[in-house]
Scaffold this motif. Structure first.
Motif, PDB file in Angstrom:
ATOM      1  N   ALA A  20       0.833  -1.207   0.000  1.00  9.46           N
ATOM      2  CA  ALA A  20       0.000   0.000   0.000  1.00  9.46           C
ATOM      3  C   ALA A  20       0.867   1.256   0.000  1.00  9.46           C
ATOM      4  CB  ALA A  20      -0.930  -0.006   1.211  1.00  9.46           C
ATOM      5  N   SER A  21       1.959   1.213   0.730  1.00 11.33           N
ATOM      6  CA  SER A  21       2.853   2.366   0.811  1.00 11.33           C
ATOM      7  C   SER A  21       3.443   2.709  -0.557  1.00 11.33           C
ATOM      8  CB  SER A  21       3.969   2.085   1.821  1.00 11.33           C
ATOM      9  OG  SER A  21       4.892   3.151   1.860  1.00 11.33           O
ATOM     10  N   VAL A  22       4.011   1.716  -1.234  1.00  8.23           N
ATOM     11  CA  VAL A  22       4.650   2.005  -2.530  1.00  8.23           C
ATOM     12  C   VAL A  22       3.619   2.320  -3.604  1.00  8.23           C
ATOM     13  CG1 VAL A  22       6.784   0.777  -2.012  1.00  8.23           C
ATOM     14  CG2 VAL A  22       4.920  -0.452  -3.143  1.00  8.23           C
ATOM     15  N   ARG A  23       2.450   1.721  -3.510  1.00 10.66           N
ATOM     16  CA  ARG A  23       1.389   2.058  -4.477  1.00 10.66           C
ATOM     17  C   ARG A  23       0.916   3.491  -4.292  1.00 10.66           C
ATOM     18  NH1 ARG A  23      -3.046  -2.595  -5.147  1.00 10.66           N
ATOM     19  NH2 ARG A  23      -3.431  -1.412  -7.049  1.00 10.66           N
ATOM     20  N   GLY A  24       1.073   4.016  -3.076  1.00  8.12           N
ATOM     21  CA  GLY A  24       0.665   5.381  -2.780  1.00  8.12           C
ATOM     22  C   GLY A  24       1.780   6.403  -2.942  1.00  8.12           C
ATOM     23  N   GLY A  25       2.928   5.964  -3.432  1.00  3.20           N
ATOM     24  CA  GLY A  25       4.025   6.890  -3.678  1.00  3.20           C
ATOM     25  C   GLY A  25       5.006   7.041  -2.535  1.00  3.20           C
TER      26      GLY A  25
END
Length: 94
Positions: A20-25
């Motif tokens: 979720a963190s990397v998908r959110g930038g």
């Protein structure tokens, strides 16, 4: 600093949080317990942000599954054994 390895439930939670963190930038945190292959797959998503193709998400989930089933560790062990065998082979032909 953690002195034990996370269990499978903790690993799953860490993976989902980092995905979720990397998908959110955002980035990764350390001491997640995730292996190098899984972290590299997550980093590929972070690099692709904001246009993250589905195949990178699939690759990250596949890498994480490989961590859980041990196939990532087995592949690293086999690659290391091949490298050692090659070094030993070259050493005996001198």
């Amino acid at each position: 600093m953690r002195e034990d390895f996370p269990n499978d439930d903790e690993l799953r939670s860490n993976f989902e949080e980092l995905l979720a963190s990397v998908r959110g930038g955002d980035g990764l945190f350390t001491e997640s317990g995730l292996d190098t292959e899984t972290e590299n797959a997550l980093l590929a998503i972070a690099r692709a942000y904001p246009e993250v193709p589905d195949h990178l998400i699939t690759a990250a989930r596949r890498a994480f599954a490989g961590q859980l089933d041990g196939s990532n560790a087995a592949a690293v062990k086999a690659a290391t054994a091949r490298k050692i065998a090659e070094i030993n082979r070259r050493g005996t032909t001198r």
